[in-house]
Design a protein around this motif. Structure first.
Motif, short mmCIF file in Angstrom:
data_model
loop_
_atom_site.label_atom_id
_atom_site.label_comp_id
_atom_site.label_asym_id
_atom_site.label_seq_id
_atom_site.Cartn_x
_atom_site.Cartn_y
_atom_site.Cartn_z
N TYR A 156 45.39 29.73 36.90
CA TYR A 156 44.42 29.51 35.83
C TYR A 156 44.52 28.09 35.27
N ASN A 186 39.63 29.64 34.24
CA ASN A 186 40.72 30.61 34.13
C ASN A 186 40.41 31.84 34.97
N CYS A 187 40.18 31.59 36.24
CA CYS A 187 39.67 32.63 37.13
C CYS A 187 40.49 32.70 38.41
N GLY A 188 40.26 33.76 39.17
CA GLY A 188 40.83 33.87 40.49
C GLY A 188 39.99 33.12 41.50
N THR A 216 44.43 39.48 44.50
CA THR A 216 43.28 40.24 44.00
C THR A 216 42.29 40.45 45.12
N ALA A 264 35.88 36.09 35.08
CA ALA A 264 36.69 34.98 34.59
C ALA A 264 37.10 35.23 33.15
N SER A 274 42.55 25.76 37.36
CA SER A 274 41.26 26.25 37.84
C SER A 274 40.17 25.19 37.79
N GLU A 309 44.93 35.24 41.68
CA GLU A 309 44.68 34.98 40.27
C GLU A 309 46.00 35.02 39.53
#
Length: 421
Positions: A258, A195-197, A234, A353, A261, A253
């Motif tokens: 997410y 669940n991150c960029g 981002t 994250a 991901s 992001e």
């Protein structure tokens, strides 16, 4: 059954829920945590609205856990979304279902629920010991702890670990437990951002001025999956206190990425990059786009033409340019708008994250969530090797595995495999 002393390490949702279950069974429970107060990550997550779970049908819900579904299915089926909502209501926090299907307490914030929960735990006799850090993997019925009064050893008849993953270290989940010498390397999957960029590969030097700019509406496609939602540009770099990332490098992001991901991260690990496709106008068909684009004046700049015809913002035009100089032919431009390629080369920093993948592998635990090489030591929550998208699946997994590990611990105590201490 004779009352025993159970030590729980970790005062997040999994640890506190396990404490409630075990104390309700008549045992003495002490919860240790290295932070000054409990449930800090839960409280932070609930600032914008505490998304407890999701209302979709259970088979669909379980699929959100992807490869971990066979492992978590029994736990989530035993304590599922409706049970979690009933539990919140029992604390005076009834829930409602939002337009997206996500489930929230009516109060929205986490703080009223946490206050009522801590009051219930206090009534059950659960003792909280804050600023207590576990220093090594427990064994032989004792814990070695760093406390405000110095190092101490604490005896326990059984131990349940709920130490979290490696994101949001300032709130308690620093992943330090993964470096314990007692852990077998085979039992542990390395922690990774979930669940991150992701950083973008840029050939034109994507303008850093777009950092913080939302991209909506948008749909993201990768491999055979497509998710509609929202993205935000981002910026990664040393100016943000991050290392290993060039200052000014941009990425994406947001909820739409997410949910993908895990597959994106694995593709980058395998191939060094992942190419996602952005649909910048998901509510329009390619034919409808083509019809509008055919009305454009040939001499008008692309930015102005797209703004007028499609209300396309400058950041979206910059993404188009990143994909190469767009062909002004309506059919070609419409096709590109429905599938803009964006090359991603690395996940964002682990601590930024929302959650983490990796942790204790399924093979390291028995069906009751007890470590196979540490009798009497159980584990639950995000320190287990599973991941899920945002939308209520993370919290549901933490509550469900907390209950499953607590029940496994109670069964182990009932079996009399460890004499009372």
């Amino acid at each position: 059954m004779t009352s025993r002393h159970v030590a729980i390490v970790g005062a997040g949702p999994a640890g506190l829920f396990a404490a409630e279950r075990i104390a309700s069974a008549g045992h003495r429970v002490t919860v240790f945590d290295r932070m000054p107060s409990p449930a800090r990550k839960l409280l932070m997550a609930g600032r914008g609205g505490l998304n407890l779970t999701h209302s979709e049908p259970l088979p669909v819900f379980l699929d959100r856990y992807r490869d971990a579904r066979p492992w978590l299915e029994a736990a989530v089926a035993t304590f599922g979304p409706s049970a979690l909502q009933a539990w919140a209501a029992s604390l005076g926090q009834p829930c409602f279902i939002g337009s997206s299907g996500r489930v929230f307490p009516e109060a929205m914030k986490a703080s009223p629920l946490v206050r009522a929960w801590l009051k219930r735990l206090d009534g059950l006799g659960v003792a909280l010991r804050m600023r207590y850090r576990l220093l090594e993997l427990p064994g032989s019925g004792h814990l070695r702890l760093d406390t405000p009064e110095g190092e101490r050893f604490v005896g326990a008849d059984a131990v349940l670990l709920a130490l979290g993953g490696g994101s949001w270290a300032r709130l308690g989940s620093d992943g330090a437990w993964t470096r314990w010498s007692g852990l077998s390397p085979a039992s542990l999957a390395p922690l990774a951002a979930a669940n991150c960029g992701f950083r973008m590969q840029s050939t034109t030097g994507f303008p850093a001025r777009y950092a913080g700019t939302p991209i909506k509406p948008v749909a993201v496609a990768f491999e055979n999956e497509r998710v509609r939602g929202e993205l935000v540009v981002t910026r990664f770099g040393s100016s943000a206190g991050e290392t290993g990332v060039g200052d000014g490098e941009c990425g994406l992001e947001g909820g739409a990425i997410y949910a993908l991901s895990g597959p994106i991260r694995r593709a980058i690990e395998r191939d060094g990059r992942a190419v996602i496709r952005l649909d910048l106008r998901p509510g329009m068909s390619e034919a409808a786009l083509c019809e509008r684009l055919a009305r454009l004046r040939p001499r008008e700049s692309l930015s102005n033409a797209l703004r007028k015809a499609l209300r396309l913002p400058p950041v979206a035009v910059a993404l188009l340019r990143e994909a190469g100089v767009p062909d002004r032919a309506p059919a070609a431009l419409a096709a590109l708008l429905k599938a803009v390629p964006v090359v991603l080369v690395a996940p964002g920093p682990l601590d930024r994250a929302i959650s983490t993948a990796g942790g204790l592998r399924r093979e390291a635990l028995d069906p009751g969530f007890m470590l196979r090489d540490r009798p009497g030591v159980f584990a639950a929550g995000e320190m287990l090797d599973w991941e899920a998208p945002t939308g209520g699946y993370l919290l549901q997994g933490c509550f469900a595995t907390g209950l499953a590990a607590a029940d496994g611990l109670l069964d182990w105590l009932r079996a009399g495999l460890n004499p009372p201490r």
